[in-house]
Design an enzyme around this catalytic site. Structure first.
Site, PDB file in Angstrom:
ATOM      1  CB  CYS A  12      -1.359   0.120   1.106  1.00 53.70           C
ATOM      2  SG  CYS A  12      -1.909   1.789   1.271  1.00 53.70           S
ATOM      3  CB  CYS A  15       1.136   1.424   4.353  1.00 51.29           C
ATOM      4  SG  CYS A  15      -0.909   0.760   4.704  1.00 51.29           S
ATOM      5  CG  ASP A  38      -2.752  15.304  -3.391  1.00 47.43           C
ATOM      6  OD1 ASP A  38      -4.569  14.465  -3.296  1.00 47.43           O
ATOM      7  OD2 ASP A  38      -2.191  14.714  -5.207  1.00 47.43           O
ATOM      8  CG  HIS A  54      -4.421  -0.883   5.343  1.00 47.38           C
ATOM      9  ND1 HIS A  54      -4.348  -0.459   3.647  1.00 47.38           N
ATOM     10  CD2 HIS A  54      -4.755  -1.320   4.539  1.00 47.38           C
ATOM     11  CE1 HIS A  54      -4.464  -0.318   2.973  1.00 47.38           C
ATOM     12  NE2 HIS A  54      -5.391  -1.335   3.530  1.00 47.38           N
ATOM     13  CG  ASN A  94     -12.329  10.881  -3.805  1.00 48.83           C
ATOM     14  OD1 ASN A  94     -13.623  11.686  -3.991  1.00 48.83           O
ATOM     15  ND2 ASN A  94     -11.408  11.698  -4.616  1.00 48.83           N
ATOM     16  CG  HIS A 105      -3.840   4.143   3.711  1.00 48.17           C
ATOM     17  ND1 HIS A 105      -3.402   3.033   3.779  1.00 48.17           N
ATOM     18  CD2 HIS A 105      -4.232   4.891   4.519  1.00 48.17           C
ATOM     19  CE1 HIS A 105      -2.501   3.378   5.292  1.00 48.17           C
ATOM     20  NE2 HIS A 105      -4.371   4.980   5.656  1.00 48.17           N
ATOM     21  CG  HIS A 107      -6.848   9.832   0.709  1.00 48.46           C
ATOM     22  ND1 HIS A 107      -7.144   8.423   0.541  1.00 48.46           N
ATOM     23  CD2 HIS A 107      -7.322   9.888  -0.121  1.00 48.46           C
ATOM     24  CE1 HIS A 107      -7.327   8.053  -1.059  1.00 48.46           C
ATOM     25  NE2 HIS A 107      -7.651   9.132  -1.102  1.00 48.46           N
ATOM     26  CG  HIS A 109      -8.907  14.475  -1.549  1.00 48.04           C
ATOM     27  ND1 HIS A 109      -7.201  14.634  -1.801  1.00 48.04           N
ATOM     28  CD2 HIS A 109      -8.605  13.059  -0.883  1.00 48.04           C
ATOM     29  CE1 HIS A 109      -7.717  13.660  -2.546  1.00 48.04           C
ATOM     30  NE2 HIS A 109      -8.216  12.875  -2.034  1.00 48.04           N
TER      31      HIS A 109
HETATM   32  P1  5GP Z   1      -8.224   9.366  -4.481  1.00 51.73           P
HETATM   33  O1  5GP Z   1      -8.439   9.498  -5.939  1.00 51.73           O
HETATM   34  O2  5GP Z   1      -7.664   7.911  -4.248  1.00 51.73           O
HETATM   35  O3  5GP Z   1      -9.179   9.890  -3.098  1.00 51.73           O
HETATM   36  O4  5GP Z   1      -6.852  10.835  -4.260  1.00 51.73           O
HETATM   37  C1  5GP Z   1      -4.933   9.716  -4.655  1.00 51.73           C
HETATM   38  C2  5GP Z   1      -4.860  11.340  -4.143  1.00 51.73           C
HETATM   39  O5  5GP Z   1      -3.462  10.358  -3.144  1.00 51.73           O
HETATM   40  C3  5GP Z   1      -4.485  12.049  -5.394  1.00 51.73           C
HETATM   41  O6  5GP Z   1      -4.918  13.063  -5.432  1.00 51.73           O
HETATM   42  C4  5GP Z   1      -3.137  11.481  -5.698  1.00 51.73           C
HETATM   43  O7  5GP Z   1      -2.588  12.660  -6.618  1.00 51.73           O
HETATM   44  C5  5GP Z   1      -2.481  11.891  -4.696  1.00 51.73           C
HETATM   45  N1  5GP Z   1      -0.984  10.523  -4.760  1.00 51.73           N
HETATM   46  C6  5GP Z   1      -1.159   9.172  -4.838  1.00 51.73           C
HETATM   47  N2  5GP Z   1       0.189   9.391  -5.396  1.00 51.73           N
HETATM   48  C7  5GP Z   1       0.838   9.680  -4.418  1.00 51.73           C
HETATM   49  C8  5GP Z   1       1.918   9.771  -4.049  1.00 51.73           C
HETATM   50  O8  5GP Z   1       2.520   8.905  -4.228  1.00 51.73           O
HETATM   51  N3  5GP Z   1       2.343  10.602  -3.027  1.00 51.73           N
HETATM   52  C9  5GP Z   1       1.358  11.433  -2.997  1.00 51.73           C
HETATM   53  N4  5GP Z   1       2.161  12.863  -2.073  1.00 51.73           N
HETATM   54  N5  5GP Z   1       0.691  11.859  -3.142  1.00 51.73           N
HETATM   55  C10 5GP Z   1      -0.251  10.493  -4.039  1.00 51.73           C
HETATM   56 ZN    ZN Z   2      -2.157   1.420   3.336  1.00 54.91          ZN
END
Ligand code: 5GP
Ligand code: ZN
Length: 125
Positions: A12, A15, A38, A54, A94, A105, A107, A109
């Site tokens: 993950c 994680c 982000d 997780h 989301n 995982h 999160h 925003h």
């Molecule tokens: P989701 O669409 O799952 O709500 O958002 C995932 C978020 O994770 C996206 O805004 C994407 O830019 C961010 N993200 C994905 N991979 C990474 C990473 O390796 N590092 C960071 N800092 N953000 C990430």
């Molecule tokens: Zn995780």
């Protein structure tokens, strides 16, 4: 406590970020919470807050997770102010396929900046 699937997931990405195995721009850390910028910001302020443990998505959370999820929300205002969004912000979680969650995982925003956002959802289909 035994390390089960809900504690550490080896494959993950979040994680790994929480454990420092993948670099990130850290915003905040304590025993249970990690917050980081982000990688692809959608607003002048855009960071994410995650439980270190997780949890795949909000749909997978149980009452056992209530404390850390409450702490994340209760801390969001302070971190948003510190990151440059003193007049409010938007939190987005989301969830699953319908919510278009991309990283599995949980999160939160936190998006903000100097200007108000548009409406939360488009009015038409
Ligand atoms: P989701 O669409 O799952 O709500 O958002 C995932 C978020 O994770 C996206 O805004 C994407 O830019 C961010 N993200 C994905 N991979 C990474 C990473 O390796 N590092 C960071 N800092 N953000 C990430
Ligand atoms: Zn995780």
């Amino acid at each position: 406590m035994a390390e089960g699937i809900r504690t550490v997931m080896d494959d993950c990405i979040f994680c790994k970020i929480a454990r420092g195995q993948i670099p990130s721009k850290k915003v905040y850390e304590d025993e249970d919470i990690f917050a980081f910028q982000d990688i692809n910001p959608q607003a002048p302020v855009h960071f994410m807050m995650i439980p270190k443990r997780h949890i795949a998505s909000l749909a997978d959370a149980t009452l056992e997770d209530a404390k850390v999820l409450g702490r994340i929300l209760a801390l969001s205002g302070r971190l948003a102010r510190e990151q440059g969004s003193p007049d409010g912000y938007r939190t987005i979680i989301n969830t699953g396929r319908i919510g278009r969650q991309e990283v599995q995982h949980l999160h939160v925003h936190v998006l903000g900046g100097p200007e108000p956002f548009g409406r939360m959802m488009p009015r038409s289909a």
